[in-house]
Design a protein around this motif. Structure first.
Motif, PDB file in Angstrom:
ATOM      1  N   CYS A 120       6.804  58.076  10.042  1.00  9.33           N
ATOM      2  CA  CYS A 120       7.547  56.887   9.624  1.00  9.33           C
ATOM      3  C   CYS A 120       8.986  57.228   9.273  1.00  9.33           C
ATOM      4  CB  CYS A 120       6.938  56.276   8.345  1.00  9.33           C
ATOM      5  SG  CYS A 120       5.318  55.575   8.497  1.00  9.33           S
ATOM      6  N   ARG A 162       8.182  52.486  12.312  1.00  8.76           N
ATOM      7  CA  ARG A 162       7.773  53.398  13.374  1.00  8.76           C
ATOM      8  C   ARG A 162       8.871  53.631  14.403  1.00  8.76           C
ATOM      9  NH1 ARG A 162       3.027  55.636  11.506  1.00  8.76           N
ATOM     10  NH2 ARG A 162       1.499  54.034  10.959  1.00  8.76           N
ATOM     11  N   VAL A 203      10.242  48.254  14.577  1.00 10.77           N
ATOM     12  CA  VAL A 203       8.782  48.183  14.536  1.00 10.77           C
ATOM     13  C   VAL A 203       8.314  48.664  13.163  1.00 10.77           C
ATOM     14  CG1 VAL A 203       6.619  48.947  15.568  1.00 10.77           C
ATOM     15  CG2 VAL A 203       8.649  48.576  17.015  1.00 10.77           C
ATOM     16  N   ASP A 263       5.178  48.965  10.153  1.00 12.40           N
ATOM     17  CA  ASP A 263       3.756  48.973   9.802  1.00 12.40           C
ATOM     18  C   ASP A 263       3.682  48.981   8.283  1.00 12.40           C
ATOM     19  OD1 ASP A 263       1.083  49.333   9.385  1.00 12.40           O
ATOM     20  OD2 ASP A 263       0.872  51.042  10.744  1.00 12.40           O
ATOM     21  N   GLU A 265       0.992  46.399  12.362  1.00 10.12           N
ATOM     22  CA  GLU A 265       2.267  46.648  13.038  1.00 10.12           C
ATOM     23  C   GLU A 265       2.879  45.355  13.552  1.00 10.12           C
ATOM     24  OE1 GLU A 265       2.650  50.523  15.167  1.00 10.12           O
ATOM     25  OE2 GLU A 265       3.030  49.224  16.893  1.00 10.12           O
ATOM     26  N   ARG A 266       4.168  45.186  13.329  1.00 10.08           N
ATOM     27  CA  ARG A 266       4.889  44.007  13.808  1.00 10.08           C
ATOM     28  C   ARG A 266       6.309  44.412  14.148  1.00 10.08           C
ATOM     29  NH1 ARG A 266       7.301  41.578   8.929  1.00 10.08           N
ATOM     30  NH2 ARG A 266       6.867  43.033   7.217  1.00 10.08           N
ATOM     31  N   THR A 267       6.984  43.576  14.908  1.00 12.78           N
ATOM     32  CA  THR A 267       8.343  43.876  15.355  1.00 12.78           C
ATOM     33  C   THR A 267       9.310  42.833  14.819  1.00 12.78           C
ATOM     34  OG1 THR A 267       7.540  44.928  17.386  1.00 12.78           O
ATOM     35  CG2 THR A 267       9.848  44.229  17.355  1.00 12.78           C
TER      36      THR A 267
END
Length: 405
Positions: A327, A351, A383, A385, A391-393
């Protein structure tokens, strides 16, 4: 008795702006850089001079004596620290700053880090070196410092010209060893929500910093930053901070509960201190410090500025790479900035930034470099987490540099 000098509000953060101007050579007939600029960077949100060897020195008007790691001066560290004299011929930092000779304090690594924290700085260029030039101009958003007044101010009238007190106790001590210094810190009268208070101009403070006793204790905080020991920093909002008719800053401040720091400042200055005018304010202005006459001149940083200066660009968050490469941890957020509004939170695991993966373990400066080349408003994916939602953008953007709140 005091064991250490004024400790600036150095927080483990990241640079949110990049770019610096090339410095100029000193005039042959003048030992000072009276017409020359010194290129600064923004590290930990503080003005920083970086020499050819990559050593970083924070430039701090609030520190009365310049302090350096002993190894930088080529001497062994000792406790208490000792004063070491160097000339421009045998120390390149003085040569680059246009100062022929200076006496600074050599600090063992462990004592130096106790003063500034584990920030990676190699020294603090304090008011004793700055005042040699008589007049010092800071253009924080332009990333430079200059001894004297820059030519682009010749036809401009300051929006505020503040008569100041240059204050100091005359000595700084470790145990029984004391070193003299001249009055060196600018203390100005300001109005905090209509009440007169004393403020110190402090380039070594990251934010506008207010002693908690100076404002209403019932005021709600905006942000709390926590560590393993609990809350160590809170943010709050003010209705107004001004000098004369000049509104100094947006009303977001660092609210400090550790009053002993201000008690220490008061004892060194011989004057109560309620507010530190840090870089969140100074970046909005071109600041001229006249050590010869005890005067501070303030000019808008964005009106009629030097056309050679780059337009600084930044982002509204900061990241710290992790040793395991899993990370980048979010360790800095601009209050109410785009990243915070998009849902990024302190401690989140990032990420990927644009095409740069956490496994590359890049520094924030390295992450910023490819983002700051395109035009302002360049969009890039982040990105995240956060452990709860998975996880999302997020799509974030570069912006004209606004001091992080």
């Amino acid at each position: 008795m005091e064991r250490a000098p004024h400790q600036s509000n150095v927080l483990v953060a990241v640079s949110l702006a990049a770019g610096a101007l090339a410095g100029c050579s000193p005039p042959r007939d003048n030992p000072l850089l009276s017409e020359g600029r010194i290129a600064l960077e923004t590290r930990l949100e503080l003005p920083t001079y970086v020499d050819d060897s990559g050593r970083a020195f924070v430039v701090d008007t609030g520190t009365p004596r310049s302090l350096f790691r002993a190894a930088v001066l080529g001497v062994a560290g000792s406790s208490p620290p000792r004063a070491v004299e160097r000339t421009a011929d045998d120390w390149d930092v003085l040569a680059n700053w246009g100062i022929r000779r200076a006496e600074v304090l050599a600090i063992p690594d462990e004592e130096f880090e106790a003063i500034v924290g584990p920030t990676g700085f190699d020294g603090i260029i304090g008011a004793d070196l700055l005042r040699v030039g008589g007049v010092v101009t800071f253009h924080m958003s332009g990333n430079y410092l200059q001894f004297g007044r820059p030519a682009f101010l010749d036809d401009r009238i300051p929006i505020a010209e503040v008569e100041s007190s240059l204050r100091g106790s005359g000595e700084i001590c470790w145990d029984n060893d004391c070193f003299p210094y001249g009055p060196s810190r600018f203390v100005v009268d300001v109005e905090l929500e209509g009440r007169p208070v004393a403020a110190m101009v402090d380039t070594g403070a990251t934010l506008l910093t207010v002693m908690e006793d100076a404002i209403d204790s019932e005021r709600p905080s905006t942000v709390e930053v926590t560590n393993a020991e609990g809350v160590f920093r809170t943010m709050s909002r003010l209705d107004a901070l001004a000098t004369g008719q000049l509104e100094l800053v947006e009303p977001v401040v660092d609210l400090v509960p550790f009053s002993n720091r201000f008690v220490r400042l008061a004892s060194q200055l011989g004057h109560p201190v309620d507010v530190l005018l840090g870089n969140s304010m100074l970046r909005e202005l071109v600041v001229v410090l006249d050590y010869d006459h005890g005067r501070v001149e303030l000019y808008p940083a964005t009106e009629g500025a030097d056309p050679e200066l780059p337009d600084p660009v930044g982002v509204s968050f900061g990241l710290e790479p992790q040793d395991d490469g899993e990370c980048y941890r979010v360790d800095r957020l601009k209050v109410d900035g785009e990243a915070m509004q998009a849902g990024l939170a302190l401690g989140d695991c990032v990420r990927q930034v644009d095409q740069m993966l956490a496994s590359e373990r890049l520094t924030m400066a390295e992450l910023l470099e490819p983002l700051l080349g395109p035009e302002v408003g360049y969009g890039f994916p982040v990105v995240v987490d956060d452990g709860d939602r998975g996880e999302r953008t997020l799509l974030l953007h570069t912006e004209r540099f606004v001091p992080p709140n």
